[in-house]
Design a protein around this motif. Structure first.
Motif, PDB file in Angstrom:
ATOM      1  N   ASP A 124       0.857  -1.173   0.000  1.00 16.60           N
ATOM      2  CA  ASP A 124       0.000   0.000   0.000  1.00 16.60           C
ATOM      3  C   ASP A 124       0.899   1.231   0.000  1.00 16.60           C
ATOM      4  O   ASP A 124       1.860   1.315   0.771  1.00 16.60           O
ATOM      5  CB  ASP A 124      -0.896  -0.001   1.240  1.00 16.60           C
ATOM      6  CG  ASP A 124      -1.886   1.137   1.201  1.00 16.60           C
ATOM      7  OD1 ASP A 124      -1.495   2.266   1.565  1.00 16.60           O
ATOM      8  OD2 ASP A 124      -3.041   0.907   0.804  1.00 16.60           O
ATOM      9  N   VAL A 125       0.623   2.168  -0.875  1.00 18.64           N
ATOM     10  CA  VAL A 125       1.465   3.349  -1.044  1.00 18.64           C
ATOM     11  C   VAL A 125       1.725   4.058   0.281  1.00 18.64           C
ATOM     12  O   VAL A 125       2.843   4.466   0.569  1.00 18.64           O
ATOM     13  CB  VAL A 125       0.834   4.314  -2.081  1.00 18.64           C
ATOM     14  CG1 VAL A 125       1.546   5.648  -2.090  1.00 18.64           C
ATOM     15  CG2 VAL A 125       0.868   3.687  -3.469  1.00 18.64           C
ATOM     16  N   MET A 126       0.714   4.184   1.129  1.00 20.29           N
ATOM     17  CA  MET A 126       0.870   4.909   2.391  1.00 20.29           C
ATOM     18  C   MET A 126       1.782   4.168   3.377  1.00 20.29           C
ATOM     19  O   MET A 126       2.341   4.772   4.273  1.00 20.29           O
ATOM     20  CB  MET A 126      -0.491   5.199   3.027  1.00 20.29           C
ATOM     21  CG  MET A 126      -1.385   6.091   2.141  1.00 20.29           C
ATOM     22  SD  MET A 126      -0.533   7.516   1.390  1.00 20.29           S
ATOM     23  CE  MET A 126      -0.371   8.554   2.824  1.00 20.29           C
ATOM     24  N   GLU A 127       1.971   2.869   3.210  1.00 18.25           N
ATOM     25  CA  GLU A 127       2.860   2.106   4.086  1.00 18.25           C
ATOM     26  C   GLU A 127       4.332   2.297   3.743  1.00 18.25           C
ATOM     27  O   GLU A 127       5.201   2.000   4.554  1.00 18.25           O
ATOM     28  CB  GLU A 127       2.537   0.610   4.025  1.00 18.25           C
ATOM     29  CG  GLU A 127       1.226   0.236   4.651  1.00 18.25           C
ATOM     30  CD  GLU A 127       0.979  -1.270   4.578  1.00 18.25           C
ATOM     31  OE1 GLU A 127       1.709  -1.982   3.865  1.00 18.25           O
ATOM     32  OE2 GLU A 127       0.046  -1.722   5.254  1.00 18.25           O
ATOM     33  N   THR A 128       4.620   2.786   2.561  1.00 23.93           N
ATOM     34  CA  THR A 128       6.015   2.908   2.149  1.00 23.93           C
ATOM     35  C   THR A 128       6.783   3.894   3.009  1.00 23.93           C
ATOM     36  O   THR A 128       7.979   3.726   3.220  1.00 23.93           O
ATOM     37  CB  THR A 128       6.130   3.324   0.668  1.00 23.93           C
ATOM     38  OG1 THR A 128       5.489   4.574   0.485  1.00 23.93           O
ATOM     39  CG2 THR A 128       5.541   2.279  -0.245  1.00 23.93           C
ATOM     40  N   GLU A 129       6.114   4.922   3.515  1.00 25.69           N
ATOM     41  CA  GLU A 129       6.814   5.929   4.314  1.00 25.69           C
ATOM     42  C   GLU A 129       7.399   5.353   5.589  1.00 25.69           C
ATOM     43  O   GLU A 129       8.487   5.739   5.987  1.00 25.69           O
ATOM     44  CB  GLU A 129       5.868   7.085   4.658  1.00 25.69           C
ATOM     45  CG  GLU A 129       5.495   7.907   3.447  1.00 25.69           C
ATOM     46  CD  GLU A 129       4.627   9.090   3.831  1.00 25.69           C
ATOM     47  OE1 GLU A 129       4.988   9.793   4.778  1.00 25.69           O
ATOM     48  OE2 GLU A 129       3.591   9.287   3.185  1.00 25.69           O
ATOM     49  N   GLU A 130       6.690   4.449   6.250  1.00 21.71           N
ATOM     50  CA  GLU A 130       7.131   3.949   7.543  1.00 21.71           C
ATOM     51  C   GLU A 130       7.720   2.547   7.498  1.00 21.71           C
ATOM     52  O   GLU A 130       8.654   2.249   8.224  1.00 21.71           O
ATOM     53  CB  GLU A 130       5.963   3.970   8.537  1.00 21.71           C
ATOM     54  CG  GLU A 130       5.509   5.383   8.855  1.00 21.71           C
ATOM     55  CD  GLU A 130       4.350   5.403   9.837  1.00 21.71           C
ATOM     56  OE1 GLU A 130       4.151   4.389  10.544  1.00 21.71           O
ATOM     57  OE2 GLU A 130       3.666   6.430   9.898  1.00 21.71           O
ATOM     58  N   LYS A 131       7.208   1.695   6.652  1.00 23.24           N
ATOM     59  CA  LYS A 131       7.612   0.295   6.679  1.00 23.24           C
ATOM     60  C   LYS A 131       8.615  -0.101   5.601  1.00 23.24           C
ATOM     61  O   LYS A 131       9.289  -1.118   5.735  1.00 23.24           O
ATOM     62  CB  LYS A 131       6.382  -0.605   6.548  1.00 23.24           C
ATOM     63  CG  LYS A 131       5.424  -0.502   7.711  1.00 23.24           C
ATOM     64  CD  LYS A 131       4.284  -1.466   7.520  1.00 23.24           C
ATOM     65  CE  LYS A 131       3.283  -1.364   8.649  1.00 23.24           C
ATOM     66  NZ  LYS A 131       2.161  -2.281   8.465  1.00 23.24           N
ATOM     67  N   TYR A 132       8.674   0.654   4.521  1.00 21.15           N
ATOM     68  CA  TYR A 132       9.497   0.253   3.383  1.00 21.15           C
ATOM     69  C   TYR A 132      10.377   1.419   2.928  1.00 21.15           C
ATOM     70  O   TYR A 132      10.019   2.143   2.007  1.00 21.15           O
ATOM     71  CB  TYR A 132       8.603  -0.223   2.231  1.00 21.15           C
ATOM     72  CG  TYR A 132       7.722  -1.384   2.622  1.00 21.15           C
ATOM     73  CD1 TYR A 132       8.206  -2.683   2.601  1.00 21.15           C
ATOM     74  CD2 TYR A 132       6.404  -1.174   3.046  1.00 21.15           C
ATOM     75  CE1 TYR A 132       7.398  -3.745   2.990  1.00 21.15           C
ATOM     76  CE2 TYR A 132       5.603  -2.239   3.429  1.00 21.15           C
ATOM     77  CZ  TYR A 132       6.107  -3.519   3.397  1.00 21.15           C
ATOM     78  OH  TYR A 132       5.313  -4.571   3.772  1.00 21.15           O
TER      79      TYR A 132
END
Length: 157
Positions: A124-132
């Motif tokens: 999910d695009v919004m997860e990239t900031e914190e998890k990836y």
């Protein structure tokens, strides 16, 4: 004032201001790369880099060596289980590391479905900031996923 001055060769030869002699740096190796920003709805495809080497353990957009044409991109996509509904060329970018320089071309690839492929993550695009964490080397292409990289916010076109 130096505690070593009694037996310092550089002092004896009065060459302390010229030592050490710094060798010439090796020229950077140039690598051409094609970067793929693959989107399906609110998801983007990422790949985890190897645990050792350049950008070890970080996440990246799928990419390959060389500068591919649109037709070659279509072939690459199909060979990786991706059926594009749209391929859009993106701007060229360059990133300089200490010993390697990447000259990149990019393509945004829109798909309506993705087949699970080993090594590819559907995030999910919004997860990239914190998890990836995506390295700054891909900064020119992160704007196509509406995420923040550092303190800058990029919007999808």
């Amino acid at each position: 004032e130096c505690p070593w001055n009694g037996f310092c060769r550089a002092r004896q030869q009065q060459s302390w201001d010229r030592i050490p002699v710094k060798g010439k740096a090796k020229p950077r190796r140039i690598e051409e790369r094609t970067v793929f920003v693959i989107r399906i709805g609110n998801q983007v495809v990422l790949n985890k880099r190897p645990a050792k080497g350049l950008l070890a353990g970080m996440y990246e957009f799928p990419n390959t060596k060389g500068h591919l044409s649109e037709e070659e991109v279509l072939d690459w996509a199909r060979s990786h289980g991706v059926s594009p509904i749209r391929i859009q060329p993106l701007e060229a970018a360059k990133h300089i590391f200490s010993h390697v320089e990447w000259h990149m071309v990019g393509y945004a690839i829109r798909v309506d479905e993705l087949l699970q492929q080993e090594g590819l993550l559907f995030v999910d695009v919004m997860e990239t900031e914190e998890k990836y964490p995506i390295p700054a080397a891909f900064c020119a292409y992160t704007k196509y996923m509406d995420i923040r990289l550092g303190n800058e916010r990029f919007q999808e076109n």
